[in-house]
Design a protein around this motif. Sequence first.
Motif, mmCIF file in Angstrom:
data_model
loop_
_atom_site.group_PDB
_atom_site.id
_atom_site.type_symbol
_atom_site.label_atom_id
_atom_site.label_comp_id
_atom_site.label_asym_id
_atom_site.label_seq_id
_atom_site.Cartn_x
_atom_site.Cartn_y
_atom_site.Cartn_z
ATOM 1 N N TRP A 53 51.140 58.545 32.252
ATOM 2 C CA TRP A 53 52.022 57.384 32.174
ATOM 3 C C TRP A 53 53.296 57.600 32.984
ATOM 4 O O TRP A 53 53.825 56.669 33.580
ATOM 5 C CB TRP A 53 52.367 57.038 30.735
ATOM 6 N N ALA A 54 53.796 58.832 33.013
ATOM 7 C CA ALA A 54 54.997 59.119 33.801
ATOM 8 C C ALA A 54 54.723 58.923 35.294
ATOM 9 O O ALA A 54 55.525 58.323 36.017
ATOM 10 C CB ALA A 54 55.486 60.540 33.532
ATOM 11 N N VAL A 55 53.585 59.425 35.748
ATOM 12 C CA VAL A 55 53.216 59.262 37.166
ATOM 13 C C VAL A 55 53.014 57.785 37.479
ATOM 14 O O VAL A 55 53.504 57.271 38.493
ATOM 15 C CB VAL A 55 51.950 60.089 37.500
ATOM 16 N N SER A 56 52.301 57.087 36.604
ATOM 17 C CA SER A 56 52.061 55.658 36.823
ATOM 18 C C SER A 56 53.369 54.874 36.837
ATOM 19 O O SER A 56 53.561 53.985 37.669
ATOM 20 C CB SER A 56 51.147 55.107 35.726
ATOM 21 N N GLY A 57 54.261 55.211 35.915
ATOM 22 C CA GLY A 57 55.559 54.535 35.892
ATOM 23 C C GLY A 57 56.368 54.808 37.140
ATOM 24 O O GLY A 57 57.011 53.913 37.684
ATOM 25 N N GLY A 58 56.330 56.044 37.615
ATOM 26 C CA GLY A 58 57.033 56.392 38.855
ATOM 27 C C GLY A 58 56.496 55.622 40.046
ATOM 28 O O GLY A 58 57.258 55.108 40.872
ATOM 29 N N VAL A 59 55.177 55.525 40.130
ATOM 30 C CA VAL A 59 54.562 54.753 41.221
ATOM 31 C C VAL A 59 54.956 53.282 41.099
ATOM 32 O O VAL A 59 55.256 52.627 42.098
ATOM 33 C CB VAL A 59 53.028 54.924 41.211
ATOM 34 N N GLY A 60 54.966 52.766 39.871
ATOM 35 C CA GLY A 60 55.342 51.368 39.670
ATOM 36 C C GLY A 60 56.772 51.085 40.072
ATOM 37 O O GLY A 60 57.053 50.083 40.735
ATOM 38 N N VAL A 61 57.690 51.967 39.704
ATOM 39 C CA VAL A 61 59.096 51.780 40.077
ATOM 40 C C VAL A 61 59.256 51.868 41.590
ATOM 41 O O VAL A 61 59.956 51.051 42.208
ATOM 42 C CB VAL A 61 59.983 52.822 39.361
#
Length: 84
Positions: A53-61
């Motif tokens: 989720w952290a990686v996905s959130g970083g990519v999303g931001v």
Amino acid sequence: MLRAVYPVAGGAGAALVTRAVLQAARQLVVGGNVTPPGRSGGGTALVWTAVSWAVSGGVGVYAGKKLVRPTPVTSVVATQPAQS
């Protein structure tokens, strides 16, 4: 309004796609059922979930910031009348 929605929607979409790709990669590498029957997932599953989720959130931001449309800069150039 569109200026605010576009980056958020794009970032959320990128985050969800990244999350799906990470889950598919995990299934491919680890296999279908990583937890033996009768046992809980334990710390590894929790760590994997947090990291994915952290990686996905970083990519999303990151994607959302890239989708922000900059405001066009209009430069005002003062023209001087021709001198005779």
